[in-house]
Design a protein around this motif. Sequence first.
Motif, PDB file in Angstrom:
ATOM      1  N   ASP A 157      -7.965 -20.917  -0.883  1.00 13.90           N
ATOM      2  CA  ASP A 157      -7.241 -21.092   0.319  1.00 13.90           C
ATOM      3  C   ASP A 157      -7.923 -20.768   1.618  1.00 13.90           C
ATOM      4  OD1 ASP A 157      -5.058 -21.950  -1.159  1.00 13.90           O
ATOM      5  OD2 ASP A 157      -4.176 -19.813  -1.464  1.00 13.90           O
ATOM      6  N   GLU A 158      -8.576 -19.435   1.409  1.00  8.42           N
ATOM      7  CA  GLU A 158      -9.356 -19.153   2.760  1.00  8.42           C
ATOM      8  C   GLU A 158     -10.593 -18.349   2.493  1.00  8.42           C
ATOM      9  OE1 GLU A 158      -6.851 -16.471   5.002  1.00  8.42           O
ATOM     10  OE2 GLU A 158      -6.912 -14.943   3.674  1.00  8.42           O
ATOM     11  N   ILE A 159     -11.285 -17.981   3.394  1.00  7.46           N
ATOM     12  CA  ILE A 159     -12.525 -17.116   3.434  1.00  7.46           C
ATOM     13  C   ILE A 159     -12.206 -16.218   4.431  1.00  7.46           C
ATOM     14  CG2 ILE A 159     -15.077 -17.163   3.781  1.00  7.46           C
ATOM     15  CD1 ILE A 159     -15.370 -19.727   2.531  1.00  7.46           C
ATOM     16  N   SER A 160     -12.447 -14.824   4.139  1.00 13.60           N
ATOM     17  CA  SER A 160     -12.288 -13.964   4.983  1.00 13.60           C
ATOM     18  C   SER A 160     -13.528 -12.966   5.259  1.00 13.60           C
ATOM     19  CB  SER A 160     -11.025 -12.941   4.408  1.00 13.60           C
ATOM     20  OG  SER A 160     -11.039 -11.805   5.531  1.00 13.60           O
ATOM     21  N   ILE A 161     -13.911 -12.570   6.335  1.00 11.41           N
ATOM     22  CA  ILE A 161     -14.869 -11.535   6.623  1.00 11.41           C
ATOM     23  C   ILE A 161     -14.307 -10.564   7.145  1.00 11.41           C
ATOM     24  CG2 ILE A 161     -17.226 -11.330   7.892  1.00 11.41           C
ATOM     25  CD1 ILE A 161     -17.468 -14.293   7.803  1.00 11.41           C
ATOM     26  N   GLY A 162     -14.460  -9.313   6.545  1.00 12.70           N
ATOM     27  CA  GLY A 162     -13.908  -8.031   6.840  1.00 12.70           C
ATOM     28  C   GLY A 162     -15.010  -7.317   7.787  1.00 12.70           C
ATOM     29  N   ALA A 163     -16.414  -7.666   8.121  1.00 15.25           N
ATOM     30  CA  ALA A 163     -17.086  -6.747   8.599  1.00 15.25           C
ATOM     31  C   ALA A 163     -16.850  -6.765  10.169  1.00 15.25           C
ATOM     32  CB  ALA A 163     -18.552  -7.368   8.436  1.00 15.25           C
ATOM     33  N   GLU A 164     -17.329  -5.727  10.827  1.00 17.96           N
ATOM     34  CA  GLU A 164     -17.017  -5.629  12.327  1.00 17.96           C
ATOM     35  C   GLU A 164     -17.870  -6.607  12.913  1.00 17.96           C
ATOM     36  OE1 GLU A 164     -17.986  -1.620  13.582  1.00 17.96           O
ATOM     37  OE2 GLU A 164     -16.364  -0.510  12.283  1.00 17.96           O
ATOM     38  N   LYS A 165     -18.924  -7.097  12.508  1.00 18.06           N
ATOM     39  CA  LYS A 165     -19.497  -8.234  13.472  1.00 18.06           C
ATOM     40  C   LYS A 165     -20.286  -9.129  12.452  1.00 18.06           C
ATOM     41  CE  LYS A 165     -22.604  -6.666  16.269  1.00 18.06           C
ATOM     42  NZ  LYS A 165     -23.765  -5.684  17.155  1.00 18.06           N
ATOM     43  N   LEU A 166     -19.934 -10.490  12.854  1.00 18.99           N
ATOM     44  CA  LEU A 166     -20.534 -11.604  12.107  1.00 18.99           C
ATOM     45  C   LEU A 166     -21.734 -12.093  13.010  1.00 18.99           C
ATOM     46  CD1 LEU A 166     -20.805 -13.697   9.804  1.00 18.99           C
ATOM     47  CD2 LEU A 166     -19.073 -15.241  11.118  1.00 18.99           C
ATOM     48  N   LYS A 167     -22.909 -11.942  12.487  1.00 24.43           N
ATOM     49  CA  LYS A 167     -24.271 -12.312  13.220  1.00 24.43           C
ATOM     50  C   LYS A 167     -24.990 -13.463  12.607  1.00 24.43           C
ATOM     51  CE  LYS A 167     -28.288 -10.100  14.992  1.00 24.43           C
ATOM     52  NZ  LYS A 167     -29.276  -8.926  14.864  1.00 24.43           N
ATOM     53  N   VAL A 168     -25.268 -14.402  13.319  1.00 21.45           N
ATOM     54  CA  VAL A 168     -25.791 -15.563  12.869  1.00 21.45           C
ATOM     55  C   VAL A 168     -27.341 -15.901  13.488  1.00 21.45           C
ATOM     56  CG1 VAL A 168     -25.831 -18.080  12.477  1.00 21.45           C
ATOM     57  CG2 VAL A 168     -23.727 -16.710  12.473  1.00 21.45           C
ATOM     58  N   THR A 169     -28.318 -15.646  12.787  1.00 23.74           N
ATOM     59  CA  THR A 169     -29.650 -15.396  13.134  1.00 23.74           C
ATOM     60  C   THR A 169     -30.461 -16.669  13.256  1.00 23.74           C
ATOM     61  OG1 THR A 169     -30.547 -14.389  11.157  1.00 23.74           O
ATOM     62  CG2 THR A 169     -29.773 -13.057  12.831  1.00 23.74           C
ATOM     63  N   GLY A 170     -30.032 -18.075  12.803  1.00 22.46           N
ATOM     64  CA  GLY A 170     -30.487 -19.242  12.772  1.00 22.46           C
ATOM     65  C   GLY A 170     -30.547 -19.757  14.387  1.00 22.46           C
ATOM     66  N   THR A 171     -31.778 -20.516  14.273  1.00 17.79           N
ATOM     67  CA  THR A 171     -32.248 -21.153  15.585  1.00 17.79           C
ATOM     68  C   THR A 171     -31.181 -22.166  15.830  1.00 17.79           C
ATOM     69  OG1 THR A 171     -33.408 -22.779  14.398  1.00 17.79           O
ATOM     70  CG2 THR A 171     -34.643 -20.762  15.440  1.00 17.79           C
ATOM     71  N   GLY A 173     -28.020 -22.016  15.113  1.00 19.92           N
ATOM     72  CA  GLY A 173     -26.615 -21.472  15.248  1.00 19.92           C
ATOM     73  C   GLY A 173     -25.792 -21.434  14.174  1.00 19.92           C
ATOM     74  N   ALA A 174     -24.514 -21.439  14.346  1.00 22.61           N
ATOM     75  CA  ALA A 174     -23.523 -21.829  13.407  1.00 22.61           C
ATOM     76  C   ALA A 174     -22.878 -23.256  13.346  1.00 22.61           C
ATOM     77  CB  ALA A 174     -22.489 -20.640  13.567  1.00 22.61           C
ATOM     78  N   VAL A 175     -22.788 -24.026  12.508  1.00 23.21           N
ATOM     79  CA  VAL A 175     -22.253 -25.466  12.423  1.00 23.21           C
ATOM     80  C   VAL A 175     -20.752 -25.451  11.766  1.00 23.21           C
ATOM     81  CG1 VAL A 175     -22.362 -27.513  12.150  1.00 23.21           C
ATOM     82  CG2 VAL A 175     -24.265 -26.341  12.674  1.00 23.21           C
ATOM     83  N   PHE A 176     -19.801 -25.994  12.512  1.00 20.07           N
ATOM     84  CA  PHE A 176     -18.477 -25.812  11.755  1.00 20.07           C
ATOM     85  C   PHE A 176     -18.040 -27.185  11.568  1.00 20.07           C
ATOM     86  CE2 PHE A 176     -18.893 -21.691  13.775  1.00 20.07           C
ATOM     87  CZ  PHE A 176     -18.432 -20.802  12.783  1.00 20.07           C
ATOM     88  N   GLY A 177     -17.437 -27.702  10.443  1.00 20.42           N
ATOM     89  CA  GLY A 177     -17.120 -29.030  10.388  1.00 20.42           C
ATOM     90  C   GLY A 177     -15.710 -29.176  10.979  1.00 20.42           C
ATOM     91  N   HIS A 178     -15.001 -28.138  11.047  1.00 22.37           N
ATOM     92  CA  HIS A 178     -13.449 -28.325  11.415  1.00 22.37           C
ATOM     93  C   HIS A 178     -13.157 -26.824  12.321  1.00 22.37           C
ATOM     94  CE1 HIS A 178     -12.601 -31.246   8.188  1.00 22.37           C
ATOM     95  NE2 HIS A 178     -13.361 -30.678   7.464  1.00 22.37           N
ATOM     96  N   SER A 179     -11.943 -26.853  12.563  1.00 26.77           N
ATOM     97  CA  SER A 179     -11.475 -25.706  13.505  1.00 26.77           C
ATOM     98  C   SER A 179     -11.896 -24.330  12.964  1.00 26.77           C
ATOM     99  CB  SER A 179      -9.883 -25.727  13.620  1.00 26.77           C
ATOM    100  OG  SER A 179      -9.380 -25.610  12.547  1.00 26.77           O
ATOM    101  N   VAL A 180     -12.172 -23.562  14.092  1.00 23.06           N
ATOM    102  CA  VAL A 180     -12.578 -21.907  14.024  1.00 23.06           C
ATOM    103  C   VAL A 180     -11.445 -21.087  14.763  1.00 23.06           C
ATOM    104  CG1 VAL A 180     -14.249 -20.472  14.367  1.00 23.06           C
ATOM    105  CG2 VAL A 180     -14.850 -22.720  13.865  1.00 23.06           C
ATOM    106  N   GLU A 181     -10.933 -20.398  14.020  1.00 25.70           N
ATOM    107  CA  GLU A 181      -9.914 -19.328  14.502  1.00 25.70           C
ATOM    108  C   GLU A 181     -10.569 -17.924  14.931  1.00 25.70           C
ATOM    109  OE1 GLU A 181      -5.306 -17.917  13.913  1.00 25.70           O
ATOM    110  OE2 GLU A 181      -6.118 -19.357  12.603  1.00 25.70           O
ATOM    111  N   THR A 182     -10.596 -17.402  15.831  1.00 21.60           N
ATOM    112  CA  THR A 182     -11.291 -16.080  16.055  1.00 21.60           C
ATOM    113  C   THR A 182     -10.616 -15.366  17.378  1.00 21.60           C
ATOM    114  OG1 THR A 182     -13.220 -15.020  16.417  1.00 21.60           O
ATOM    115  CG2 THR A 182     -13.190 -17.056  17.087  1.00 21.60           C
ATOM    116  N   PRO A 183     -10.356 -14.353  17.376  1.00 22.14           N
ATOM    117  CA  PRO A 183      -9.983 -13.661  18.816  1.00 22.14           C
ATOM    118  C   PRO A 183     -10.952 -13.524  19.884  1.00 22.14           C
ATOM    119  CG  PRO A 183     -10.104 -11.939  17.242  1.00 22.14           C
ATOM    120  CD  PRO A 183     -10.499 -13.359  16.433  1.00 22.14           C
ATOM    121  N   HIS A 184     -12.196 -13.502  19.182  1.00 21.48           N
ATOM    122  CA  HIS A 184     -13.393 -12.888  20.231  1.00 21.48           C
ATOM    123  C   HIS A 184     -14.715 -13.550  19.771  1.00 21.48           C
ATOM    124  CE1 HIS A 184     -15.420  -9.478  22.475  1.00 21.48           C
ATOM    125  NE2 HIS A 184     -15.538 -10.515  23.169  1.00 21.48           N
TER     126      HIS A 184
END
Length: 298
Positions: A157-171, A173-184
């Motif tokens: 159903d879902e993928i949950s990341i519980g860390a305080e910070k999600l860091k993407v170091t790729g040149t 960036g991050a590619v999302f095929g659909h919607s992204v829900e985040t408060p910050h």
Amino acid sequence: MTREQYILATQQNTLPRAENAQLYPVGIYGWRKRCLYFFVLLLLVTMIVNLAMTIWILKVMNFTVDGMGNLRVTKKGIRLEGISEFLLPLYVKEIHSRKDSPLVLQSDRNVTMNARNHMGQLTGQLTVGADAVEAQCKRFEVRSSEDGKVLFSADEDEISIGAEKLKVTGTEGAVFGHSVETPHIRAEPSQDLRLESPTRSLIMEAPRGVQVSAAAGDFKATCRKELHLQSTEGEIFLNADTIRLGNLPTGSFSSSSSSSNSRQTVYELCICPNGKLYLSPAGVGSTCQSSSNICLWN
């Protein structure tokens, strides 16, 4: 001489003596005796060789009262020293290494660990291969070693990341095929935050408002065709010391004002009914109507 002795003596003298009596030897003689000795000697040699081989195997395999070779039987279970190789499946309850050394599982191909229920059905599988690491289970979790907090979890159903910070170091960036829900969403200190959609639209929605803040830098929104700022119930408020609108078209002037066009430095900002903006030379009154032909252009 008594009577009994006389009778016995006379009886022995009267017995007939056999002539040329044949003597039959008792025992094993000849080739049978030699064969018997040969088999006894062969059996003795075989016993000596077997005893020597048994002693050699015990010495090579290092058999002791505690175990065999690198295998030691202790009160807590079986202990293996050094490198161990298993050619058939291994069924154990727990595997752990020594306190001062890591646990290494090595294979020429894949390393696969399976979990089964009481009926023998496969419930979980972890495969470490040369190209990828695959996990097949109903729910996959990564927990913190300190407090057991769920850092990452994934299910159907879902993928949950519980860390305080999600860091993407790729040149890229991050590619999302659909919607992204985040408060910050924020960038690293002294780094730029960029939200980009190369071939499609970029839409930001929130039920209680979208806030874009650049505390120590500039905010820039760029698009190829149209940029829409829409508020269905409220207003769009632009608060700044200077608001610049570049590359606005300038409307045509009437004949009365064409003589002073070369000295014109003040313009009036006009807006068409369709929302298009253009410039018109400022006058005593509004001059927007004199350049209404801008509104008819595409």
